[in-house]
Write a protein that holds these residues in place. Sequence first.
Motif, mmCIF file in Angstrom:
data_model
loop_
_atom_site.group_PDB
_atom_site.id
_atom_site.type_symbol
_atom_site.label_atom_id
_atom_site.label_comp_id
_atom_site.label_asym_id
_atom_site.label_seq_id
_atom_site.Cartn_x
_atom_site.Cartn_y
_atom_site.Cartn_z
ATOM 1 N N ARG A 2 8.184 -2.058 6.570
ATOM 2 C CA ARG A 2 7.888 -1.188 5.435
ATOM 3 C C ARG A 2 7.789 -1.998 4.155
ATOM 4 N N LYS A 3 8.593 -3.061 4.057
ATOM 5 C CA LYS A 3 8.525 -3.914 2.865
ATOM 6 C C LYS A 3 7.158 -4.579 2.758
ATOM 7 N N TRP A 4 6.682 -5.101 3.887
ATOM 8 C CA TRP A 4 5.374 -5.765 3.860
ATOM 9 C C TRP A 4 4.251 -4.754 3.679
ATOM 10 N N GLY A 5 4.443 -3.538 4.173
ATOM 11 C CA GLY A 5 3.450 -2.500 3.935
ATOM 12 C C GLY A 5 3.298 -2.211 2.452
ATOM 13 N N ALA A 6 4.445 -2.115 1.754
ATOM 14 C CA ALA A 6 4.407 -1.896 0.304
ATOM 15 C C ALA A 6 3.804 -3.096 -0.412
ATOM 16 N N THR A 7 4.145 -4.301 0.058
ATOM 17 C CA THR A 7 3.636 -5.526 -0.580
ATOM 18 C C THR A 7 2.125 -5.634 -0.436
ATOM 19 N N VAL A 8 1.629 -5.402 0.771
ATOM 20 C CA VAL A 8 0.185 -5.484 1.004
ATOM 21 C C VAL A 8 -0.556 -4.429 0.177
ATOM 22 N N THR A 9 0.024 -3.239 0.086
ATOM 23 C CA THR A 9 -0.641 -2.155 -0.639
ATOM 24 C C THR A 9 -0.751 -2.460 -2.125
ATOM 25 N N VAL A 10 0.362 -2.869 -2.765
ATOM 26 C CA VAL A 10 0.293 -3.158 -4.205
ATOM 27 C C VAL A 10 -0.566 -4.391 -4.465
ATOM 28 N N SER A 11 -0.595 -5.332 -3.515
ATOM 29 C CA SER A 11 -1.468 -6.493 -3.665
ATOM 30 C C SER A 11 -2.936 -6.080 -3.590
ATOM 31 N N ALA A 12 -3.238 -5.112 -2.705
ATOM 32 C CA ALA A 12 -4.613 -4.610 -2.609
ATOM 33 C C ALA A 12 -5.017 -3.887 -3.886
ATOM 34 N N PHE A 13 -4.092 -3.089 -4.451
ATOM 35 C CA PHE A 13 -4.366 -2.428 -5.728
ATOM 36 C C PHE A 13 -4.635 -3.453 -6.828
ATOM 37 N N SER A 14 -3.818 -4.519 -6.854
ATOM 38 C CA SER A 14 -3.959 -5.525 -7.911
ATOM 39 C C SER A 14 -5.116 -6.486 -7.643
ATOM 40 N N MET A 134 1.686 -13.527 -2.417
ATOM 41 C CA MET A 134 0.580 -12.624 -2.092
ATOM 42 C C MET A 134 0.189 -11.783 -3.296
ATOM 43 N N TYR A 135 1.196 -11.262 -3.977
ATOM 44 C CA TYR A 135 0.933 -10.382 -5.118
ATOM 45 C C TYR A 135 0.303 -11.131 -6.290
ATOM 46 N N ALA A 136 0.745 -12.370 -6.527
ATOM 47 C CA ALA A 136 0.247 -13.128 -7.673
ATOM 48 C C ALA A 136 -1.174 -13.629 -7.465
ATOM 49 N N VAL A 137 -1.544 -13.915 -6.205
ATOM 50 C CA VAL A 137 -2.887 -14.448 -5.956
ATOM 51 C C VAL A 137 -3.940 -13.356 -6.052
ATOM 52 N N ALA A 138 -3.550 -12.100 -5.826
ATOM 53 C CA ALA A 138 -4.534 -11.011 -5.793
ATOM 54 C C ALA A 138 -5.302 -10.860 -7.105
ATOM 55 N N PRO A 139 -4.612 -10.748 -8.275
ATOM 56 C CA PRO A 139 -5.375 -10.591 -9.511
ATOM 57 C C PRO A 139 -6.116 -11.844 -9.943
ATOM 58 N N LEU A 140 -5.811 -12.988 -9.321
ATOM 59 C CA LEU A 140 -6.550 -14.218 -9.619
ATOM 60 C C LEU A 140 -7.715 -14.413 -8.657
ATOM 61 N N LEU A 141 -7.508 -14.009 -7.396
ATOM 62 C CA LEU A 141 -8.580 -14.152 -6.413
ATOM 63 C C LEU A 141 -9.668 -13.098 -6.631
ATOM 64 N N GLY A 142 -9.273 -11.923 -7.124
ATOM 65 C CA GLY A 142 -10.242 -10.877 -7.390
ATOM 66 C C GLY A 142 -11.368 -11.313 -8.316
ATOM 67 N N ILE A 173 -8.823 1.493 -0.057
ATOM 68 C CA ILE A 173 -7.485 1.046 -0.466
ATOM 69 C C ILE A 173 -6.615 2.234 -0.848
ATOM 70 N N GLN A 174 -7.208 3.220 -1.516
ATOM 71 C CA GLN A 174 -6.456 4.425 -1.886
ATOM 72 C C GLN A 174 -5.933 5.127 -0.634
ATOM 73 N N GLY A 175 -6.747 5.196 0.415
ATOM 74 C CA GLY A 175 -6.310 5.799 1.667
ATOM 75 C C GLY A 175 -5.150 5.049 2.292
ATOM 76 N N ILE A 176 -5.202 3.718 2.235
ATOM 77 C CA ILE A 176 -4.097 2.906 2.760
ATOM 78 C C ILE A 176 -2.817 3.180 1.981
ATOM 79 N N GLY A 177 -2.955 3.294 0.665
ATOM 80 C CA GLY A 177 -1.790 3.534 -0.170
ATOM 81 C C GLY A 177 -1.097 4.849 0.125
ATOM 82 N N LEU A 178 -1.846 5.858 0.494
ATOM 83 C CA LEU A 178 -1.243 7.151 0.811
ATOM 84 C C LEU A 178 -0.314 7.076 2.012
ATOM 85 N N PHE A 179 -0.582 6.140 2.931
ATOM 86 C CA PHE A 179 0.225 6.018 4.144
ATOM 87 C C PHE A 179 1.353 4.995 4.012
#
Length: 452
Positions: A2-14, A134-142, A173-179
């Motif tokens: 569940r921790k990694w699920g939350a991490t992947v989701t917020v990273s996808a948002f960012s 993972m979270y820090a690279v997302a807004p830079l890789l985007g 991504i929004q659909g993933i976040g809902l779950f």
Amino acid sequence: MRKWGATVTVSAFSFITPVSSSMVAPAAATIAEQFGIRSTVLQAMSISIFVLAYAIGPLFLAPISEIYGRARLLQFANLWYLAWNLGCGFAQNTGQLLAFRFLAGLGGSAALTVGGGVLSDVWPPEQRGKAIAMYAVAPLLGPIIGPIMGAWITQRTTWRWVFWVTSMADLVIQGIGLFYLQETYAPVLLQRKAKHIRGTMDAEKGPQRPVRTVFDTADRQWQKIFAKALTRPFQLFAYEPIIQLLGVYMAIIYGIMYLFLTTIPSIFQGIYKEDVGIAGLHYIALGLGLMVSVQICARLMDKLFAYYVKKNNGVVKPEYRLPPMVPGTIVLPIGIFITGWGARPSVHWIVPDIGIALIGFGQMLNAQAITTYVIDAFSLHAASALASVTFLRSVAAFGFPLFAPAMYEALGFGKGDTILACVLIVIGCPAPWLFWYYGERIRGASRYAKKA
């Protein structure tokens, strides 16, 4: 899991919103031609106004997350971004495009601050390194992937599909976040639990006792939360040397990154006479530097942290996150020097690409170390601390591209980038050493860090 699920989701948002911030860069000339934009400043603003919203949005979204929770806020803000980003594809004039871009950026800014609070909630300090990587690279890789896609979309279809494609991706991504994204903020979770307990109490079995959480104080009212949270980022910048030095340095490196995002087309289309699509491929160099850096940090950050904790008899300090900054502050200005003086017709295009890759490498080392340090130092107030840093870096990311055309026209790439590199050396190189030796003393006098 569940921790990694939350991490992947917020990273996808960012990740998705910074894609939108820069994906329009290769299409800027086409948009300017269609809407009759002659000012280079206004043309650059069509790109950078998105990140200006990054500066303003967190000032409101961070306090809202403290009232209604992080998950609800992230999902609502993402829907807001989705609606206005979709609207950008239907803009009929410059005013509409700028307004829609700004409004989309307000929603997109949530993940860049509230997302860090989610990671602070779910990960203990000794396990936080990989998640932050993972979270820090997302807004830079985007912003790297965005222009590559935008260049080919613009060349093959129309600039409007730049916005429609990102909107379709964001819907997934929004659909993933809902779950996978559930509430993580402790005061809100305890508040819900207390409400449930009150609802199950039976008045017929005896007098009901008041049920409160440790966070239920007189100050926990939305008016007071807003009043505090709206001023807290400015108070952090005014009273916290941690935010002052690291925030200014982060602002400069983000400003330089967005400056390069808007000038890469002028280097490879202007100097090397490449087509829009081919010139866009040079963003891969920046992305390569970022990815190599994040792989190194993901493997070493937690190990370095554990090593220093063990070496100091189990004492945990945020300063143990700073070692990656040391090579980062050195590599970054070197990359800028190489890019500036290598961007000439007589020099092969691979030379500025090497410099751009080094910029990405150095920037990612700095960004991950600073982000993790701020989260560790201001744990309970991580969202507000990140909002303060984000405000500074977003203002810089908005402003730097506006003066870039005039600076490079007057000085050329060599002298212009030399000035930027010297600023980074003066501000950046002393930073990790200052906080390594004096960080604990600074935190001891802090209004917020010592409460973390």
